[in-house]
Motif scaffolding. Structure first.
Motif, PDB file in Angstrom:
ATOM      1  N   MET A  91       0.847  -1.197   0.000  1.00 52.31           N
ATOM      2  CA  MET A  91       0.000   0.000   0.000  1.00 52.31           C
ATOM      3  C   MET A  91       0.881   1.245   0.000  1.00 52.31           C
ATOM      4  O   MET A  91       1.513   1.574   1.010  1.00 52.31           O
ATOM      5  CB  MET A  91      -0.964  -0.022   1.182  1.00 52.31           C
ATOM      6  N   LYS A  92       0.900   1.923  -1.133  1.00 51.89           N
ATOM      7  CA  LYS A  92       1.815   3.025  -1.409  1.00 51.89           C
ATOM      8  C   LYS A  92       1.774   4.134  -0.350  1.00 51.89           C
ATOM      9  O   LYS A  92       2.805   4.651   0.043  1.00 51.89           O
ATOM     10  CB  LYS A  92       1.459   3.592  -2.784  1.00 51.89           C
ATOM     11  N   TRP A  93       0.591   4.518   0.082  1.00 56.81           N
ATOM     12  CA  TRP A  93       0.468   5.649   1.001  1.00 56.81           C
ATOM     13  C   TRP A  93       0.621   5.256   2.469  1.00 56.81           C
ATOM     14  O   TRP A  93       0.738   6.116   3.333  1.00 56.81           O
ATOM     15  CB  TRP A  93      -0.867   6.346   0.817  1.00 56.81           C
ATOM     16  N   ILE A  94       0.570   3.981   2.762  1.00 55.87           N
ATOM     17  CA  ILE A  94       0.663   3.544   4.163  1.00 55.87           C
ATOM     18  C   ILE A  94       2.134   3.432   4.552  1.00 55.87           C
ATOM     19  O   ILE A  94       2.876   2.636   3.995  1.00 55.87           O
ATOM     20  CB  ILE A  94      -0.069   2.208   4.393  1.00 55.87           C
ATOM     21  N   ASP A  95       2.525   4.244   5.516  1.00 51.86           N
ATOM     22  CA  ASP A  95       3.908   4.277   5.974  1.00 51.86           C
ATOM     23  C   ASP A  95       4.167   3.203   7.023  1.00 51.86           C
ATOM     24  O   ASP A  95       5.224   2.584   7.038  1.00 51.86           O
ATOM     25  CB  ASP A  95       4.212   5.674   6.537  1.00 51.86           C
ATOM     26  N   SER A  96       3.179   2.989   7.914  1.00 49.94           N
ATOM     27  CA  SER A  96       3.343   1.961   8.942  1.00 49.94           C
ATOM     28  C   SER A  96       1.993   1.561   9.525  1.00 49.94           C
ATOM     29  O   SER A  96       1.038   2.338   9.510  1.00 49.94           O
ATOM     30  CB  SER A  96       4.256   2.458  10.073  1.00 49.94           C
ATOM     31  N   VAL A  97       1.949   0.324  10.016  1.00 47.05           N
ATOM     32  CA  VAL A  97       0.800  -0.211  10.745  1.00 47.05           C
ATOM     33  C   VAL A  97       1.369  -0.931  11.954  1.00 47.05           C
ATOM     34  O   VAL A  97       2.260  -1.766  11.823  1.00 47.05           O
ATOM     35  CB  VAL A  97      -0.025  -1.204   9.902  1.00 47.05           C
ATOM     36  N   THR A  98       0.865  -0.602  13.124  1.00 48.73           N
ATOM     37  CA  THR A  98       1.338  -1.232  14.354  1.00 48.73           C
ATOM     38  C   THR A  98       0.147  -1.791  15.123  1.00 48.73           C
ATOM     39  O   THR A  98      -0.756  -1.042  15.501  1.00 48.73           O
ATOM     40  CB  THR A  98       2.085  -0.204  15.240  1.00 48.73           C
ATOM     41  N   ILE A  99       0.147  -3.102  15.323  1.00 47.40           N
ATOM     42  CA  ILE A  99      -0.905  -3.753  16.109  1.00 47.40           C
ATOM     43  C   ILE A  99      -0.645  -3.458  17.580  1.00 47.40           C
ATOM     44  O   ILE A  99       0.497  -3.560  18.048  1.00 47.40           O
ATOM     45  CB  ILE A  99      -0.906  -5.282  15.870  1.00 47.40           C
ATOM     46  N   GLN A 100      -1.700  -3.088  18.308  1.00 50.42           N
ATOM     47  CA  GLN A 100      -1.572  -2.819  19.735  1.00 50.42           C
ATOM     48  C   GLN A 100      -1.439  -4.156  20.475  1.00 50.42           C
ATOM     49  O   GLN A 100      -2.358  -4.979  20.414  1.00 50.42           O
ATOM     50  CB  GLN A 100      -2.786  -2.041  20.244  1.00 50.42           C
ATOM     51  N   PRO A 101      -0.298  -4.398  21.163  1.00 47.11           N
ATOM     52  CA  PRO A 101      -0.056  -5.709  21.782  1.00 47.11           C
ATOM     53  C   PRO A 101      -1.126  -6.127  22.788  1.00 47.11           C
ATOM     54  O   PRO A 101      -1.474  -7.305  22.863  1.00 47.11           O
ATOM     55  CB  PRO A 101       1.298  -5.544  22.485  1.00 47.11           C
ATOM     56  N   ASP A 102      -1.675  -5.174  23.536  1.00 41.80           N
ATOM     57  CA  ASP A 102      -2.668  -5.512  24.556  1.00 41.80           C
ATOM     58  C   ASP A 102      -4.093  -5.579  23.987  1.00 41.80           C
ATOM     59  O   ASP A 102      -5.004  -6.048  24.655  1.00 41.80           O
ATOM     60  CB  ASP A 102      -2.600  -4.527  25.725  1.00 41.80           C
TER      61      ASP A 102
ATOM     62  N   PHE B  56      -0.866  11.665   8.020  1.00 49.13           N
ATOM     63  CA  PHE B  56      -2.035  11.473   8.865  1.00 49.13           C
ATOM     64  C   PHE B  56      -1.824  10.194   9.654  1.00 49.13           C
ATOM     65  O   PHE B  56      -1.193   9.258   9.165  1.00 49.13           O
ATOM     66  CB  PHE B  56      -3.314  11.310   8.029  1.00 49.13           C
ATOM     67  N   SER B  57      -2.397  10.153  10.843  1.00 50.41           N
ATOM     68  CA  SER B  57      -2.386   8.891  11.576  1.00 50.41           C
ATOM     69  C   SER B  57      -3.753   8.706  12.220  1.00 50.41           C
ATOM     70  O   SER B  57      -4.511   9.659  12.409  1.00 50.41           O
ATOM     71  CB  SER B  57      -1.271   8.860  12.622  1.00 50.41           C
TER      72      SER B  57
ATOM     73  N   ARG C  36      -2.567   1.027  14.946  1.00 51.99           N
ATOM     74  CA  ARG C  36      -2.210   2.428  14.688  1.00 51.99           C
ATOM     75  C   ARG C  36      -1.677   2.495  13.262  1.00 51.99           C
ATOM     76  O   ARG C  36      -0.771   1.762  12.898  1.00 51.99           O
ATOM     77  CB  ARG C  36      -1.160   2.898  15.705  1.00 51.99           C
ATOM     78  N   TRP C  37      -2.266   3.364  12.453  1.00 53.31           N
ATOM     79  CA  TRP C  37      -1.914   3.523  11.038  1.00 53.31           C
ATOM     80  C   TRP C  37      -1.292   4.890  10.809  1.00 53.31           C
ATOM     81  O   TRP C  37      -1.715   5.879  11.408  1.00 53.31           O
ATOM     82  CB  TRP C  37      -3.164   3.407  10.171  1.00 53.31           C
ATOM     83  N   LYS C  38      -0.313   4.928   9.917  1.00 46.36           N
ATOM     84  CA  LYS C  38       0.294   6.199   9.525  1.00 46.36           C
ATOM     85  C   LYS C  38       0.315   6.255   7.998  1.00 46.36           C
ATOM     86  O   LYS C  38       0.838   5.349   7.353  1.00 46.36           O
ATOM     87  CB  LYS C  38       1.712   6.318  10.080  1.00 46.36           C
ATOM     88  N   LEU C  39      -0.287   7.302   7.463  1.00 45.80           N
ATOM     89  CA  LEU C  39      -0.330   7.528   6.027  1.00 45.80           C
ATOM     90  C   LEU C  39       0.585   8.696   5.719  1.00 45.80           C
ATOM     91  O   LEU C  39       0.538   9.721   6.411  1.00 45.80           O
ATOM     92  CB  LEU C  39      -1.773   7.852   5.617  1.00 45.80           C
ATOM     93  N   ALA C  40       1.432   8.547   4.721  1.00 46.66           N
ATOM     94  CA  ALA C  40       2.339   9.628   4.335  1.00 46.66           C
ATOM     95  C   ALA C  40       2.414   9.675   2.814  1.00 46.66           C
ATOM     96  O   ALA C  40       2.649   8.659   2.163  1.00 46.66           O
ATOM     97  CB  ALA C  40       3.724   9.408   4.928  1.00 46.66           C
ATOM     98  N   SER C  41       2.181  10.875   2.252  1.00 45.48           N
ATOM     99  CA  SER C  41       2.263  11.043   0.801  1.00 45.48           C
ATOM    100  C   SER C  41       2.435  12.515   0.474  1.00 45.48           C
ATOM    101  O   SER C  41       1.711  13.359   0.998  1.00 45.48           O
ATOM    102  CB  SER C  41       0.992  10.508   0.138  1.00 45.48           C
ATOM    103  N   SER C  42       3.390  12.810  -0.376  1.00 44.58           N
ATOM    104  CA  SER C  42       3.595  14.177  -0.898  1.00 44.58           C
ATOM    105  C   SER C  42       3.623  15.236   0.198  1.00 44.58           C
ATOM    106  O   SER C  42       3.003  16.286   0.071  1.00 44.58           O
ATOM    107  CB  SER C  42       2.507  14.512  -1.911  1.00 44.58           C
ATOM    108  N   GLY C  43       4.318  14.952   1.283  1.00 46.04           N
ATOM    109  CA  GLY C  43       4.446  15.932   2.354  1.00 46.04           C
ATOM    110  C   GLY C  43       3.301  15.930   3.350  1.00 46.04           C
ATOM    111  O   GLY C  43       3.352  16.612   4.359  1.00 46.04           O
ATOM    112  N   PHE C  44       2.230  15.191   3.076  1.00 48.81           N
ATOM    113  CA  PHE C  44       1.117  15.084   4.020  1.00 48.81           C
ATOM    114  C   PHE C  44       1.331  13.864   4.889  1.00 48.81           C
ATOM    115  O   PHE C  44       1.845  12.848   4.442  1.00 48.81           O
ATOM    116  CB  PHE C  44      -0.222  14.927   3.276  1.00 48.81           C
TER     117      PHE C  44
END
Length: 148
Positions: free
Chosen positions: A34-45, A61-62, A51-59
């Motif tokens: 997924m091009k715009w998805i920078d990271s996905v972190t599953i909450q261990p508990d 969002f999480s 938690r998702w982080k989207l990054a594209s063209s200087g923008f």
């Protein structure tokens, strides 16, 4: 007041449903296709939260998402619980030695801005990006099938 914009794309993958489901349901691997998805972190508990982080063209969002429905080899449905308002579902259709993957994503944009942006370019941009993401997933799954 926000308007919800919906986009649906699908792809056929020449791999069995077990393989396709196994790859997609490992959410932390999403940035691989997924091009715009920078990271996905599953909450261990809380494994239903991520938690998702989207990054594209200087923008950037999480947001945090919660899985609201999960039926193995069939559907994974989610909604954001904070940050960027979004929801959607990924559906899987078993076709024997191949699978169909159908992704629906909805996101909220404030009122009139959403209508203008969707009509002009945003809708086509999002849809073409999601289709390219699914095509990359298909290629990723085929490589995994060949090496697995």
């Amino acid at each position: 007041m926000a308007d919800w914009l919906d986009h649906t794309v699908q792809v056929e993958v020449e791999a069995p449903i077990e393989r396709v489901w196994g790859l997609w349901s490992d959410l932390e691997q999403m940035p691989k296709w997924m091009k715009w998805i920078d990271s996905v972190t599953i909450q261990p508990d809380h494994p239903d939260l991520s938690r998702w982080k989207l990054a594209s063209s200087g923008f950037e969002f999480s947001w945090q998402s919660r899985i609201t429905k999960l039926v193995q080899h069939q559907i994974m449905q989610w909604e954001s619980v904070d940050g960027l308002p979004n929801r959607g579902a990924i559906r899987f259709y078993d076709r024997g030695d191949r699978s169909v993957v159908k992704l629906t994503v909805s996101y909220a944009i404030p009122g009139i801005l959403g209508k203008v942006m969707d009509n002009l370019f945003l809708g086509r941009l999002v849809e073409s990006t999601l289709q390219a993401d699914l095509n990359r997933f298909r290629d990723y799954a085929l490589r995994a099938e060949l090496s697995g």
